[in-house]
Design an enzyme around this catalytic site. Sequence first.
Site, PDB file in Angstrom:
ATOM      1  CB  SER A  97      -0.980  -0.056   1.214  1.00 36.66           C
ATOM      2  OG  SER A  97      -1.938   1.128   1.298  1.00 36.66           O
ATOM      3  CG  ASP A 236      -3.898   3.822  -0.899  1.00 32.20           C
ATOM      4  OD1 ASP A 236      -4.351   3.409  -1.843  1.00 32.20           O
ATOM      5  OD2 ASP A 236      -4.139   3.145   0.085  1.00 32.20           O
TER       6      ASP A 236
END
Length: 451
Positions: A97, A236
Amino acid sequence: MDVSCFKAYDLRGRVPEQLNPELAERIGRAYVELTNARKVVVGYDIRLSSPEIAAALSAGLMAAGANVYDIGLCGTEQVYFATSHYSMDGGIMVTASHNPKDHNGMKLVGHQSRPISSDNGLNAIRDRVSLPFEDARVPGRRERLAVEGDYIHHLLGYIDGSTIKPLRVVVNAGNGGAGPVIDSLARWLPFEFVRLHHVPNGHFPNGVPNPLLEENRAVTAEAVIREGADMGIAWDGDYDRCFFFDEKGRFIEGYYIVGLLAEQFLRKVGRGKIIHDPRLTWNTQDMVRAAGGIPIESKTGHAFIKQRMREEDALYGGEMSAHHYFRDFAYCDSGMIPWLLVAERLCQTGQPLSSLIDARIEAYPASGEINRSVDDPARLLAKIEEIYGQDALSVSHVDGLSVEFERWRFNLRMSNTEPLVRLNVESRGDIALMKEKTAELLDAMVRLNPS
């Protein structure tokens, strides 16, 4: 074997010290042994180490007898989608992530994309990887699975195409994986996209994509103003979260997006249940009830939200951290569906995004989440409850400590991973009161912290 990359909800660690191909291969074997999965989706993000780790993971899955359905470079939500949509036994996404670029990790799900966390199998996999394995009598096979067409079709099903009008939208993929999805959606939408940091690049030449960091927001905000855009969106790295900027370039706290998305869903269907987290609640509850829905509070965290949504058959669930969950998306989180719904709302109302948000901020001003390091978080929460709980209208422990008064409320909770407490304060239409109580609580936290 170092298994420190196993966390509460997923795996995260530095490559190769904490996560490497050898461990990835053993994770694949342990996953099959403990879930009995025979059809497993595997995808990976844009990090430089991801292809090698995904290949080793797939080798372990196949050695244990599972067939691997490789969807290649993708976002986490595409693994969720493919696992559910094609009735697979499970799925694993290789991603870290928004962690530093020398890190990697994994997110694991089972049948119907149900999350595998520390309390329902992840710890068992962690404990199993250090022990010997035997190959299955019949190894599994690997095949490519093309999901983009069905995935894009599913995303577009959330909006009414007849109401969509031209918009100018700034999109910042942060050199993560969102760019190619935007390009695919652009073929079907009359939007003009202003693309920033659009090309996937695991070197992260513009920094690791984490729009929660204030220093990462300026480039999107400035582009919105410069381009005269209707809104801006930033993601993200694995684009399971999206972040919004209004036409003035203002970053919008995720709390207010939860209420807006809940209202938009309820406008479509009339009634339904909406799940929200306990940190900031009044705006969401107000908007859901006004739209004919039922707000339901759940403990923070994707595993808790998803489980509660299944139990309640909720339409939508939202967290102020920019995770948004959808019943028809296997109760999973998506970073693409939210901005499509907001764009739909702009098209339907003709109102700028700022006008949809301003009234909500005025009605329920909030502090935003404030983190503080403390020596003994549990002791601090007990002391704060002792001070504030006596005169409160209600005290709740759904997640940390929630204390409610007539005109203001706060939530104080411990971090799962660090010696931190996280504070959120809101009021009913009184920004001065919210700021006063925020400062008062922060002072109390300093006074009560023994160091």
